[in-house]
Write a protein that holds these residues in place. Sequence first.
Motif, PDB file in Angstrom:
ATOM      1  N   UNK A  96       0.824  -1.203   0.000  1.00 53.79           N
ATOM      2  CA  UNK A  96       0.000   0.000   0.000  1.00 53.79           C
ATOM      3  C   UNK A  96       0.860   1.255   0.000  1.00 53.79           C
ATOM      4  N   UNK A  97       1.997   1.221   0.699  1.00 57.99           N
ATOM      5  CA  UNK A  97       2.911   2.371   0.675  1.00 57.99           C
ATOM      6  C   UNK A  97       3.463   2.586  -0.740  1.00 57.99           C
ATOM      7  N   UNK A  98       3.808   1.489  -1.399  1.00 60.43           N
ATOM      8  CA  UNK A  98       4.322   1.600  -2.767  1.00 60.43           C
ATOM      9  C   UNK A  98       3.270   2.160  -3.711  1.00 60.43           C
ATOM     10  N   UNK A  99       2.033   1.667  -3.596  1.00 58.31           N
ATOM     11  CA  UNK A  99       0.957   2.156  -4.457  1.00 58.31           C
ATOM     12  C   UNK A  99       0.707   3.643  -4.224  1.00 58.31           C
ATOM     13  N   UNK A 100       0.694   4.065  -2.972  1.00 55.95           N
ATOM     14  CA  UNK A 100       0.468   5.480  -2.669  1.00 55.95           C
ATOM     15  C   UNK A 100       1.596   6.354  -3.218  1.00 55.95           C
ATOM     16  N   UNK A 101       2.829   5.882  -3.087  1.00 60.80           N
ATOM     17  CA  UNK A 101       3.962   6.652  -3.612  1.00 60.80           C
ATOM     18  C   UNK A 101       3.897   6.771  -5.131  1.00 60.80           C
ATOM     19  N   UNK A 102       3.562   5.657  -5.789  1.00 60.98           N
ATOM     20  CA  UNK A 102       3.452   5.692  -7.248  1.00 60.98           C
ATOM     21  C   UNK A 102       2.283   6.566  -7.690  1.00 60.98           C
ATOM     22  N   UNK A 103       1.172   6.512  -6.943  1.00 56.29           N
ATOM     23  CA  UNK A 103       0.029   7.362  -7.282  1.00 56.29           C
ATOM     24  C   UNK A 103       0.396   8.835  -7.171  1.00 56.29           C
ATOM     25  N   UNK A 104       1.185   9.176  -6.148  1.00 55.87           N
ATOM     26  CA  UNK A 104       1.627  10.567  -6.004  1.00 55.87           C
ATOM     27  C   UNK A 104       2.506  10.992  -7.172  1.00 55.87           C
ATOM     28  N   UNK A 105       3.387  10.103  -7.628  1.00 54.91           N
ATOM     29  CA  UNK A 105       4.233  10.415  -8.782  1.00 54.91           C
ATOM     30  C   UNK A 105       3.401  10.582 -10.043  1.00 54.91           C
ATOM     31  N   UNK A 106       2.386   9.737 -10.206  1.00 58.41           N
ATOM     32  CA  UNK A 106       1.520   9.862 -11.376  1.00 58.41           C
ATOM     33  C   UNK A 106       0.818  11.217 -11.374  1.00 58.41           C
ATOM     34  N   UNK A 107       0.276  11.607 -10.232  1.00 61.31           N
ATOM     35  CA  UNK A 107      -0.421  12.891 -10.150  1.00 61.31           C
ATOM     36  C   UNK A 107       0.539  14.044 -10.434  1.00 61.31           C
TER      37      UNK A 107
END
Length: 315
Positions: A96-107
């Motif tokens: 979940x930490x990885x997904x959140x970090x990647x989502x932030x990079x996408x945004x």
Amino acid sequence: MTLALILLVGAALVAVLAPSVLERMTLSAMRPSVVLASWLASMASVLFFGCSAVVILFWPEHAPAEGMIDTIVRCLSAVQHTARPWIGESLAAAGIVTVLALAARVVFFARRQSTARAQMQDFHRDVVAIVARREPDRGDVMWLDHPLPMAYSVSGRPGFVVATEGLSSSLSSVERDAVLAHERAHLSGHHHRIVSICDVLAKVFPRVPLFARAPGAVKTVIELAADQQAAKATSPAVVSSALAAVADAALPQPAWTLGLGNDTTLRLWRLRVAPQTRYSRLACCAAAAVTITLPAFAALVVVLVFSTAACIMVA
């Protein structure tokens, strides 16, 4: 956890092995639309498999279909259930930490790219519109007074095409129509948006082969697809002659636009050998389905092989 492992293995297989296969498809006589669908489906499958694996790790008990998968790979499941509970919880937290970090990079990258693209669109509407002229029968084309032949499309609502007077003077009327049909194909096919998505994913996942190689490869494929649409509007011979005539133009192409592109040799060859099939949408759907299901099946086989090895070692 078994199903999550299968999904992660499938995502890894696609991310690592798919680029080489897809690039070979580009160099074959396969329809560009089918190749493009395969690229998009591959990227979507990696994202879907990865996110689904994280969701399954966080599922309170057994996720849907987990029981069915466990019956197929019981040995791996038995080994998994002997592990301490905190291992699964740690994997879920890391996921979940990885997904959140990647989502932030996408945004972040998506917003930055969207801002830059909007600035370029405003520039064309505010500046190019002043110096360009429009023809009554071609309201979506802005003509610039420049001797070299060039044309490119600008996305937006509505999108439009920018072309030079050199295009009209250097080409015949039917060749000019082929070039304009090529640029309109970029607009109608939402090619600018596809390229933008590939650029964002390449910045978010720079070390993943599939996403890192997608922007350049997809740009080539969409040029082939636009050539194909232009050939339908005119003929392959006309598109080939127009492409050869403007290939030596030295004008730089503005950022966030799509023009006639490069790879002239490949595109001329594809125009000569391009198959004329009637069921292009069905072929695209079939290619996307195979791209998604084949890696999942391969991942299941890989996990099954390792589970068999685990059975032998436990026994």
